[in-house]
Design a protein around this motif. Structure first.
Motif, mmCIF file in Angstrom:
data_model
loop_
_atom_site.group_PDB
_atom_site.id
_atom_site.type_symbol
_atom_site.label_atom_id
_atom_site.label_comp_id
_atom_site.label_asym_id
_atom_site.label_seq_id
_atom_site.Cartn_x
_atom_site.Cartn_y
_atom_site.Cartn_z
ATOM 1 N N TYR A 12 26.713 -13.503 68.960
ATOM 2 C CA TYR A 12 26.064 -14.791 69.200
ATOM 3 C C TYR A 12 26.382 -15.729 68.045
ATOM 4 C CZ TYR A 12 22.713 -17.992 71.256
ATOM 5 O OH TYR A 12 22.149 -19.085 71.867
ATOM 6 N N SER A 59 26.233 -18.429 65.025
ATOM 7 C CA SER A 59 25.241 -18.669 63.973
ATOM 8 C C SER A 59 25.600 -19.949 63.238
ATOM 9 C CB SER A 59 25.206 -17.494 62.987
ATOM 10 O OG SER A 59 26.336 -17.526 62.139
ATOM 11 N N HIS A 63 26.641 -20.251 60.451
ATOM 12 C CA HIS A 63 27.851 -20.040 59.647
ATOM 13 C C HIS A 63 29.103 -20.486 60.397
ATOM 14 C CE1 HIS A 63 25.375 -17.886 56.799
ATOM 15 N NE2 HIS A 63 24.972 -17.061 57.750
ATOM 16 N N VAL A 69 17.645 -19.483 65.409
ATOM 17 C CA VAL A 69 18.870 -19.842 64.693
ATOM 18 C C VAL A 69 19.048 -18.874 63.535
ATOM 19 C CG1 VAL A 69 20.024 -21.615 63.338
ATOM 20 C CG2 VAL A 69 18.682 -22.264 65.333
ATOM 21 N N ALA A 70 20.219 -18.200 63.527
ATOM 22 C CA ALA A 70 20.523 -17.238 62.459
ATOM 23 C C ALA A 70 21.438 -17.877 61.426
ATOM 24 C CB ALA A 70 21.178 -16.008 63.070
#
Length: 416
Positions: free
Chosen positions: A227, A229, A231, A415-416
């Motif tokens: 998924y 992120s 980043h 949100v990661a």
């Protein structure tokens, strides 16, 4: 000769198609491929490599929606059309009713020369609608009849093809190739017959050039179980928290996509309110105003409109029809539509209450991903919400992301 360098898997797909075509197999050929694997690039070579001919019209490209056909033409498939125009031919319409109404109006004007009596106004509205009906083409199926120059039909976005359209295509007696993405969501009407069949070939190798696109990198990662992120954020693709999202994250997009109808209604109301405050939509006592974006909710083969077609309102007036209807002009992708519509859905009424033979519209600032299938926009904002679990959830986001051509924003609670 088209100057295209093919990957080994694309060459293998073309070899399989050439073998199928030369065998004069009456069954269809299904070519599946994930986003970025080069389905359309491969398809552009069909005229000269499959048919060994560059005759104009030898290969006809078709898609379910006008917008999808337009995208095919932009990608080099010059004669791309809608499935409806390919499958049906126009018929002349009966003008008897129009002549009767005109005679009734002439008789009424003898009694009320100014033409402002309730009966005269009602007749004028009926004549207006009947003239449009007569002017618009009516269609009959081209069973076993199509231009002899056509040697091959190629259908893109084949997951949108219903059983009726599938059977009508095969009835033409021409070889048909269906292009589709097996990881996209099934169509809103259920499972497409194409999706239920075993493909003849599946393109799985995402090209290096495609992976240069952050959007396609994110789509590929989703398909592979990962998924996106923060980043991964860049100018073309980013994911942001719904807590931090502002109106501009939605309003700057060409199209907002979401998962649920309830969410769609809320987003449409909020976005439209903001646009009215900004003066981008005219204040009006009517439920729809000039500048509104709408989606059509009924199929109209006469006008080549399908449930999910979108347009921009250019004018709107009340219709004296007794059910609160409106007469609109609206600009679609390639034409101007004139319609008598029922705005009840916008006013909170159930769609089942809509009068027969009246077009139904709703606002389209936000659409569900299902409604957005078969279409693309330059800049897409995706309001991520729980829709399914595991692979189903990833398929939903994957389908939404692949509707974006140049820029995509995911707005998510997680949100990661």
């Amino acid at each position: 000769m088209i100057d295209i360098i093919l990957a080994e898997q694309q060459k293998a797909a073309l070899d399989a198609i050439i073998k199928w075509y030369k065998a004069q197999d009456k069954s269809a050929f299904i070519l599946n491929g994930f986003a970025g694997t080069g389905k359309t690039t491969t398809a552009k070579l069909f005229p000269e490599l499959v048919l060994e001919s560059e005759e104009p019209g030898a290969v006809v490209f078709a898609a379910f929606t006008g917008k999808a056909a337009l995208q095919l033409r932009r990608k080099g498939c010059e004669n791309a059309t809608t499935l409806h125009r390919l499958l049906y031919s126009p018929m002349e319409k009966d003008r008897t009713r129009l002549l009767e109404l005109s005679q009734h109006l002439r008789e009424e004007l003898v009694q009320a020369p100014l033409g402002d009596s309730p009966k005269a106004v009602s007749l004028k509205n009926e004549i207006h609608a009947e003239r449009r009906r007569v002017a618009a083409p009516s269609w009959q199926r081209k069973v076993g009849h199509i231009d002899e120059a056509v040697k091959l039909i190629v259908v893109d976005e084949s997951s949108m093809v219903s059983m009726e359209i599938y059977n009508d295509l095969l009835s033409l007696g021409k070889p048909v190739i269906f292009l589709g993405d097996p990881f996209q969501l099934p169509p809103v009407f259920g499972v497409s017959p194409i999706m239920q069949k075993e493909p003849n070939f599946t393109l799985t190798d995402v090209h290096r050039q495609a992976l240069d696109s952050p959007i396609l990198r994110a789509a590929t990662a989703l398909r592979n179980g990962e998924y996106p992120s923060v980043h991964d954020n860049n100018e073309q693709f980013k994911i942001i928290s719904s807590k931090e999202a502002s109106y501009s994250d939605y309003g700057n997009a060409d199209q907002v996509l979401c998962g649920r109808n309830k969410t769609r209604a809320v987003l449409n109301a909020k976005m439209r309110k903001k646009l009215v405050e900004q003066g981008k939509i005219a204040l009006s006592p009517l439920p729809i105003a000039m500048g509104d974006k709408v989606v059509f909710l009924r199929n109209d083969h006469d006008e080549n409109i399908f449930n999910g077609s979108t347009a921009l309102i250019t004018s709107v007036i009340p219709a004296d029809d007794g059910f609160g209807g409106l007469i609109i002009d609206a600009k679609g992708d390639e034409k101007i539509y004139s319609y008598d519509i029922w705005p009840g859905v916008i006013e909170g009424l159930d769609i089942s209450e809509a009068p027969r033979r009246r077009q139904i519209v709703d606002f389209s600032y936000a659409l569900t991903v299902h409604k957005g299938q078969g279409q693309e926009w330059p800049h897409v904002a995706v309001h991520v919400e729980p829709v399914g679990h595991g692979q189903d959830a990833r398929r939903w986001v994957y389908t939404a992301i692949t509707r974006a051509q140049d820029k995509c924003v995911l707005i998510s609670r997680d949100v990661a």
